[in-house]
Design an enzyme around this catalytic site. Sequence first.
Site, PDB file in Angstrom:
ATOM      1  N   LYS A  62     -27.435  22.809  -6.904  1.00 25.90           N
ATOM      2  CA  LYS A  62     -27.275  21.520  -7.550  1.00 25.90           C
ATOM      3  C   LYS A  62     -28.326  20.428  -7.224  1.00 25.90           C
ATOM      4  CE  LYS A  62     -22.878  21.237  -6.366  1.00 25.90           C
ATOM      5  NZ  LYS A  62     -21.819  22.104  -6.141  1.00 25.90           N
ATOM      6  N   ILE A 123     -24.516  24.575   1.659  1.00 32.62           N
ATOM      7  CA  ILE A 123     -25.706  24.723   1.785  1.00 32.62           C
ATOM      8  C   ILE A 123     -26.239  23.467   1.370  1.00 32.62           C
ATOM      9  CG2 ILE A 123     -27.818  25.879   1.159  1.00 32.62           C
ATOM     10  CD1 ILE A 123     -25.963  27.546   2.722  1.00 32.62           C
ATOM     11  N   LYS A 134     -32.211  12.530   9.334  1.00 29.06           N
ATOM     12  CA  LYS A 134     -33.670  12.446   9.843  1.00 29.06           C
ATOM     13  C   LYS A 134     -34.501  11.129   9.758  1.00 29.06           C
ATOM     14  CE  LYS A 134     -38.003  14.913   9.656  1.00 29.06           C
ATOM     15  NZ  LYS A 134     -38.824  16.171   9.423  1.00 29.06           N
ATOM     16  N   HIS A 274      -0.168  22.796  41.572  1.00 27.01           N
ATOM     17  CA  HIS A 274      -1.540  22.964  41.732  1.00 27.01           C
ATOM     18  C   HIS A 274      -2.246  24.064  41.487  1.00 27.01           C
ATOM     19  CE1 HIS A 274      -1.205  18.621  43.093  1.00 27.01           C
ATOM     20  NE2 HIS A 274      -0.363  19.115  44.223  1.00 27.01           N
TER      21      HIS A 274
END
Length: 509
Positions: A62, A123, A134, A274
């Site tokens: 797409k 994806i 970025k 403990h």
Amino acid sequence: MRALLSVSDKRGIVEFAKKLAEMGWEILSTGGTAKALREAGLTITGVSEVTGFPECLDGRVKTLHPKIHGGILGIRNNPDHQKQMAELEITPIDLLVINLYPFKNTILKEGVAFEDAVENIDIGGPTMLRSAAKNFNDVTVVVDPEDYAVVLAELEANGQTNYQTRYKLALKVFETTSNYDTMIADYLRKRIDGEVLQDTITMTFEKVQDLRYGENPHQKAAFYGEVVPVKGALTAAKQLQGKELSYNNINDTNGALEILKEYGDEPTIVAVKHANPCGIASDEKIAVAYKKAHDSDPVSIFGGIIASNRLIDEVAAKEMVKTFLEVIVAPGFTPEALTVLAAKPNLRLLELADIIHNEPSYEVKKVMGGLLVQERDTSLYDELKVVTKRQPSEAEMAELLFAWKAVKNTKSNAISLTKNKCLIANGPGQVNRVGALENAIRQAGENVRGAVMASDAFFPFDDSVKAAAAAGITAIIQPGGAGKDADSIKACDEAGIAMVFTGMRHFKH
């Protein structure tokens, strides 16, 4: 200004888009998001209208197109980028709102088909998110609906988001996509062999809760769980009563569960303090098992953790409320037991199904600058071999195995003494084995006579055997394998002690 909105999690997306529209933003969208926004009365530009290319391959393709990624990745103050974008008729995308296909929810479904899991590997979403992250200097990227409010507030106030906000949002993107990819890799690996010790390791966990502090009040801490729930793990427990679990509660309760799993279906109580067992006992009646575990060391059990592989009934509960305890974890509690235990409102009650479920996995220890990873120690022994003249009786052998399970889960160097399927004394965490034994004998007192002894590693000399003989211990179980095993065997024979080698060491640090 142009925004691209495409989300699986549609919480708040309509309201968010309406605010953008009111501020004059053009909204691009696709698939179900575009449908939801149009139904809400918004004017939406379809991604296909921008790319000039229809969605294809059942929607697998797409947004993978230069007019989308060019609009996201183009650097606004780079003249060459701007020239190319103009020549290619690429319009900048200034805001990207994406969240990913629900891979986690898919694989958590009972009996999900592998093909369905694969179809829910996103994806285009991660690709666009990483592109925008970025280029965060120019593009605001949102992966979490919880961030809608801060983005809208800044847009309304300044017409744009500030640098620091864009930076944090970009960081969240890379954390999210890293988690997403790791989840997929983990799912695929487990379908083959589950091998964890690869050349590189990436792990993903989700926060279960923030903790008040860590081992000590000056240390920050949180509790994280695996993405796919694990049967019989503390992360699957349901808290019925009591204060919030602390870091030490969680660590000690996990230790108690690890020990409990060793005893399988045999009705057993484990008490831990403990991270070391301070009481273990088995009996057909769980209340009797608790009483035996408590009475073997009533001092150490104070403030301890209790794990039971049987339902806690009223009789057991009445014994338990006599002592200050931090946590009780069990498969369940009868209504009468809950009424009794309610008298201790701070006592943490945890209900855990599949409490004895055990499976091979791995454990991790962080060290400065690195990570230690190993398989969980789910084995018990290699081969049981009687090495003395005297054979242990059937009852002694059962007792030796009971003790062996206890010492396996005690911090090294470790010695465990048991009698009548009850841990009567433990010598954990000593820097020499004789010291561990002396501590255990001292703790057991007169009760040591007729007990059996387990050692998590071999005896380098015969001094431990001689000390055991002097105390009245009748049988010993240990891994064997020392250079001077013959001396220890000889000392046992002289004292009439039966000794069994397991061929397997169980150090625990």
